[in-house]
Design an enzyme around this catalytic site. Structure first.
Site, PDB file in Angstrom:
ATOM      1  N   ARG A 120      98.978  26.863  36.633  1.00 35.05           N
ATOM      2  CA  ARG A 120      99.193  27.702  37.815  1.00 35.05           C
ATOM      3  C   ARG A 120      99.959  28.956  37.391  1.00 35.05           C
ATOM      4  NH1 ARG A 120      99.157  25.465  42.905  1.00 35.05           N
ATOM      5  NH2 ARG A 120      99.364  27.651  43.521  1.00 35.05           N
TER       6      ARG A 120
ATOM      7  N   ARG B  12     101.391  31.796  51.774  1.00 36.00           N
ATOM      8  CA  ARG B  12     100.847  30.463  52.065  1.00 36.00           C
ATOM      9  C   ARG B  12     100.985  30.269  53.563  1.00 36.00           C
ATOM     10  NH1 ARG B  12     101.958  24.712  49.223  1.00 36.00           N
ATOM     11  NH2 ARG B  12     100.388  25.675  47.888  1.00 36.00           N
TER      12      ARG B  12
ATOM     13  N   HIS C 184      92.160  27.306  48.684  1.00 36.31           N
ATOM     14  CA  HIS C 184      93.319  27.354  47.776  1.00 36.31           C
ATOM     15  C   HIS C 184      92.858  27.940  46.425  1.00 36.31           C
ATOM     16  CE1 HIS C 184      97.163  26.620  46.178  1.00 36.31           C
ATOM     17  NE2 HIS C 184      97.185  25.306  46.091  1.00 36.31           N
TER      18      HIS C 184
ATOM     19  N   CYS D 295      95.422  18.448  42.269  1.00 38.43           N
ATOM     20  CA  CYS D 295      96.261  19.655  42.354  1.00 38.43           C
ATOM     21  C   CYS D 295      97.730  19.321  42.525  1.00 38.43           C
ATOM     22  CB  CYS D 295      95.768  20.551  43.479  1.00 38.43           C
ATOM     23  SG  CYS D 295      95.964  19.833  45.115  1.00 38.43           S
TER      24      CYS D 295
ATOM     25  N   GLN E 243      94.809  27.645  42.899  1.00 40.13           N
ATOM     26  CA  GLN E 243      94.749  26.322  42.282  1.00 40.13           C
ATOM     27  C   GLN E 243      93.488  26.176  41.429  1.00 40.13           C
ATOM     28  OE1 GLN E 243      96.990  23.600  42.514  1.00 40.13           O
ATOM     29  NE2 GLN E 243      95.693  22.928  40.842  1.00 40.13           N
TER      30      GLN E 243
ATOM     31  N   ASP F 279      92.266  14.783  45.933  1.00 41.17           N
ATOM     32  CA  ASP F 279      93.444  15.431  46.526  1.00 41.17           C
ATOM     33  C   ASP F 279      93.970  14.481  47.592  1.00 41.17           C
ATOM     34  OD1 ASP F 279      95.372  17.291  47.289  1.00 41.17           O
ATOM     35  OD2 ASP F 279      93.970  18.588  48.382  1.00 41.17           O
TER      36      ASP F 279
HETATM   37  N1   CP Z   1      99.158  22.368  44.190  1.00 39.50           N
HETATM   38  C1   CP Z   1     100.013  23.070  44.946  1.00 39.50           C
HETATM   39  O1   CP Z   1      99.676  24.111  45.494  1.00 39.50           O
HETATM   40  O2   CP Z   1     101.262  22.539  45.033  1.00 39.50           O
HETATM   41  P1   CP Z   1     102.450  23.004  45.985  1.00 39.50           P
HETATM   42  O3   CP Z   1     102.091  22.596  47.382  1.00 39.50           O
HETATM   43  O4   CP Z   1     103.641  22.259  45.472  1.00 39.50           O
HETATM   44  O5   CP Z   1     102.621  24.481  45.878  1.00 39.50           O
HETATM   45  N1  NVA Z   2      95.044  19.831  50.517  1.00 34.69           N
HETATM   46  C1  NVA Z   2      96.465  19.953  50.303  1.00 34.69           C
HETATM   47  C2  NVA Z   2      96.751  20.771  49.103  1.00 34.69           C
HETATM   48  C3  NVA Z   2      98.207  20.896  48.753  1.00 34.69           C
HETATM   49  C4  NVA Z   2      98.472  21.762  47.558  1.00 34.69           C
HETATM   50  C5  NVA Z   2      97.109  20.548  51.539  1.00 34.69           C
HETATM   51  O1  NVA Z   2      96.577  21.526  52.070  1.00 34.69           O
HETATM   52  O2  NVA Z   2      98.118  20.019  51.986  1.00 34.69           O
END
Ligand code: CP
Ligand code: NVA
Length: 308
Positions: A294, A107, A134, A266, A137, A225
């Site tokens: 997930r 990530r 992402h 998400c 997700q 989101d």
């Molecule tokens: N939805 C998601 O990716 O959550 P986290 O940021 O908690 O991993």
């Molecule tokens: N759009 C959000 C998703 C988190 C899972 C971010 O990137 O922070």
């Protein structure tokens, strides 16, 4: 090398096989304790590195649990504590990690970091979120939709809010899984045009509609989101909130979608900002199924990555 970098970079057949495999993996657990291993152990004797340059709850825990259930071991690494966060190149990091582990999930911020990792690793790399996409997700979201409703092909998905990384993976999925997608949000927060053009080129309807009430008409699924993503400048918070408030998903907006339209987010959510508690905890909300899925979807993704 079978990397899982984005939904548009994975073939339709492989995506479909991953969703089917996720369903089978989920069913095969048959209610056994979360700490118990599966019967099928494709990660036996495998070591998996989970790298986080941003915070995470779901991605971190679901990957860790998933690897263990499939017989493997994990190490969770924070980018800032690695030399990667102190000047070592992504390429060198990828080459070194490939000598120790069998799979890398990362990530990160810039998509370029993910791509450089994948280019230089000699083990599969999985995208656990970048500023742009992402994909894990949305694989969980497709699994969730199909469990609740049936095939997503031909359905109408509406995104209300920021045209962000999660939206982008929905656009990739629209093209690959064959569903229609409507974006409603302020023009200043439109998604990158390339995501829309690419989905349209695959023959699905992708629309931008500034009126959220019109947008959700006929929707089988309404998604939103957070209004401020992890990579967004905190100083932009107030401006974003002002621009996005009309696109809040509340009961009034949901009343214009199909009666049985699902609601997805998400998570993590900022309750009563992008969506109200009434919607998040309402009968059409599947937010916690998404979170659970997930785990199952990523187990299928990891299994696919390691199959020759
Ligand atoms: N939805 C998601 O990716 O959550 P986290 O940021 O908690 O991993
Ligand atoms: N759009 C959000 C998703 C988190 C899972 C971010 O990137 O922070």
């Amino acid at each position: 090398m079978k990397h899982f970098l984005d939904i548009n970079k994975t073939s339709v057949d492989d995506l479909r096989s991953m969703i089917d495999s996720a369903k089978a993996i989920k069913n095969a657990r048959n209610g056994r304790p979360k700490g118990a291993q599966d019967d099928d152990l494709p990660l036996k004797d495998h070591m998996v590195a989970l790298i986080f340059e941003k915070p995470s709850t779901r991605t971190r825990v679901s990957f860790d649990v998933g690897v263990r259930q499939m017989g493997g071991q994990t190490m969770v690494l924070s980018g800032s504590e690695m030399q990667l966060g102190h000047g070592e190149t992504v390429a060198d990091t990828a080459k070194v990690l490939s000598r120790y582990v069998d799979l890398i999930m990362i990530r990160t911020f810039e998509e370029a970091t993910l791509l450089e990792m994948a280019e230089n690793a000699t083990v599969p790399v999985i995208n656990g979120l970048t500023n742009r996409t992402h994909p894990c997700q949305i694989m969980a979201d497709i699994l969730t939709f199909e469990e609740k409703v049936g095939p997503i092909a031909g359905k109408k998905v509406v995104w209300s809010g920021d045209g962000n990384n999660v939206f982008a993976s929905f656009a990739h999925a629209a093209g690959q899984f064959g569903f229609d997608l409507t974006f409603t949000g302020p023009q200043t927060l439109d998604p990158e045009q390339v995501f829309i053009d690419e989905a349209r080129a695959k023959g699905v309807k992708v629309e931008i509609e500034r009126d959220p009430v019109k947008a959700v008409q006929g929707a089988d699924l309404v998604v939103t989101d957070t209004w401020v993503s992890m990579h967004d400048a905190p100083s932009a918070r107030e401006r974003r909130h002002n621009q996005l408030r009309p696109f809040q998903v509340n009961e009034e907006l949901m009343s214009h979608a199909n009666d049985d339209a699902l609601f997805m987010h998400c998570l993590p959510a900022h309750r009563n900002e992008e969506a109200t508690n009434a919607v998040m905890d309402g009968p059409n909300s599947v937010i916690f199924d998404e979170a659970e899925n997930r785990l199952h979807a990523q187990k299928a993704i990891m299994k696919w990555c390691l199959q020759n």
